[in-house]
Design a protein around this motif. Structure first.
Motif, short mmCIF file in Angstrom:
data_model
loop_
_atom_site.label_atom_id
_atom_site.label_comp_id
_atom_site.label_asym_id
_atom_site.label_seq_id
_atom_site.Cartn_x
_atom_site.Cartn_y
_atom_site.Cartn_z
N HIS A 57 0.84 -1.20 0.00
CA HIS A 57 0.00 0.00 0.00
C HIS A 57 0.88 1.24 0.00
CE1 HIS A 57 0.80 -0.70 4.27
NE2 HIS A 57 0.41 0.54 4.55
N ASP A 58 0.25 2.41 -0.03
CA ASP A 58 0.97 3.65 -0.35
C ASP A 58 1.28 4.52 0.86
OD1 ASP A 58 -1.82 4.06 -0.16
OD2 ASP A 58 -1.72 5.90 -1.34
N HIS A 59 1.35 3.98 2.05
CA HIS A 59 1.84 4.74 3.20
C HIS A 59 3.36 4.80 3.17
CE1 HIS A 59 -2.11 4.27 5.72
NE2 HIS A 59 -2.19 5.17 4.76
N ALA A 60 3.91 5.92 3.65
CA ALA A 60 5.33 6.22 3.46
C ALA A 60 6.25 5.14 4.00
CB ALA A 60 5.66 7.56 4.10
N ASP A 61 5.89 4.52 5.12
CA ASP A 61 6.77 3.52 5.71
C ASP A 61 6.86 2.23 4.90
OD1 ASP A 61 4.06 3.27 6.58
OD2 ASP A 61 4.67 1.89 8.16
N SER A 127 -5.63 3.28 3.57
CA SER A 127 -4.73 3.75 2.53
C SER A 127 -5.51 3.78 1.22
CB SER A 127 -3.52 2.82 2.41
OG SER A 127 -3.94 1.47 2.32
N SER A 128 -4.87 4.22 0.14
CA SER A 128 -5.58 4.25 -1.14
C SER A 128 -6.10 2.88 -1.52
CB SER A 128 -4.65 4.78 -2.24
OG SER A 128 -4.26 6.10 -1.97
N ASP A 129 -5.33 1.87 -1.20
CA ASP A 129 -5.68 0.47 -1.39
C ASP A 129 -4.65 -0.31 -0.59
OD1 ASP A 129 -6.96 -1.78 -2.30
OD2 ASP A 129 -6.34 -1.60 -4.39
N ASN A 130 -4.89 -1.57 -0.36
CA ASN A 130 -3.93 -2.38 0.39
C ASN A 130 -4.13 -3.84 0.03
OD1 ASN A 130 -1.92 -3.03 2.26
ND2 ASN A 130 -3.35 -3.21 3.95
#
Length: 266
Positions: A57-61, A127-130
């Motif tokens: 997914h698109d989280h920074a970590d 998140s945007s998607d996961n």
């Protein structure tokens, strides 16, 4: 030979390395490229062994280094369309993924990625998607579930097929409730699009595991609201309440948040 190394598992950065004799992939790129190169050298491996990158997914970590790593390795990046769009929007990703290296995946649709057979599946998170991933190689089935608000029937079916499972045990409910987080953040973490707590993680394992499950690693522990020994003991207790003994019926380990851990034979 099918092996696994964790190069980081927590809010500071997530990155997992799966490899066979002739092929290798990364799942998530939340560790800086210089740090990642150092880790590879310390393990006597070459970062250029990596031929594919899977993103959950698109989280920074999970993505902050994906563009840089993809560019240097000339490795394609597999993600859903929504996650690719989220990477483009994320200001923490200084170098975006080149268009020529973008590959688009869909949940529950298996694809051949080099020597690996990869099946993404939807995981609820804010998140945007996961997605989680089922990765098959050398007759073994590896499954990873991180940043999951709850366990859906679809996720349960993939857990049931796994020989080796990485699953989130993010927080202890009492530590979260009594901690210093603002109330809105506590509610977000406990929600169905937040994170799995230790007890829910244990229940997810025991209610869905197949007889072939050999190894479980607990991932993505909160630094503020959990502790490795607490996570392990809570999950062990849940397993024991169903007659399953960690260390005998399956191996149970906790992945380090900021340090490499492995090499594990799958």
């Amino acid at each position: 030979m099918f092996r696994f190394i964790s190069f980081g598992s927590g809010s500071s950065g997530n990155c997992y390395y799966l490899y066979t004799e002739n092929d290798a992939l990364l799942i998530d790129c939340g560790v800086g490229i210089r740090t990642l190169k150092k880790h590879f050298r310390n393990y006597g491996r070459s970062i250029f062994s990596v031929h594919h990158i899977l993103i959950t997914h698109d989280h920074a970590d999970h993505i902050k280094s994906v563009g840089s790593i993809s560019h240097e390795l000339k490795a394609p990046v597999y993600a859903t369309a929504a996650v690719h769009e989220g990477i483009d929007r994320n200001y923490c990703v200084s170098r975006k993924v080149e268009q020529s290296q973008r590959r688009y995946i869909s949940p529950d649709t298996a694809i051949e990625v080099g020597e690996f057979r990869v099946t993404p599946f939807h995981v609820p998170h804010d998140s945007s998607d996961n997605v989680g991933y089922q990765v098959e190689a050398d007759g073994k089935v590896f499954c990873i579930i991180t940043d999951a608000g709850e366990v859906t029937p679809s996720m349960a079916s993939y857990i049931s097929q796994a020989n080796d499972l990485v699953i989130e045990a993010n927080h202890d409910l009492e530590m979260l409730q009594d901690g210093n987080y603002p109330q809105y953040l506590k509610e977000r973490i406990r929600s169905g699009i937040g994170h799995l707590d230790n007890h829910s993680c244990g229940e997810a394992i025991v209610q869905n595991m197949g007889e072939q499950l050999r190894q479980v690693w607990l991932c993505h522990l909160s630094e503020e609201n959990n502790h490795p020994e607490l996570a392990r003991k809570t999950v062990e207790s849940v397993l024991r309440s169903y007659g399953i003994v960690a260390g005998k019926d399956l191996q149970l380990e906790v992945l380090k948040r900021t340090m490499p851990m492995g090499i594990f034979d799958l």
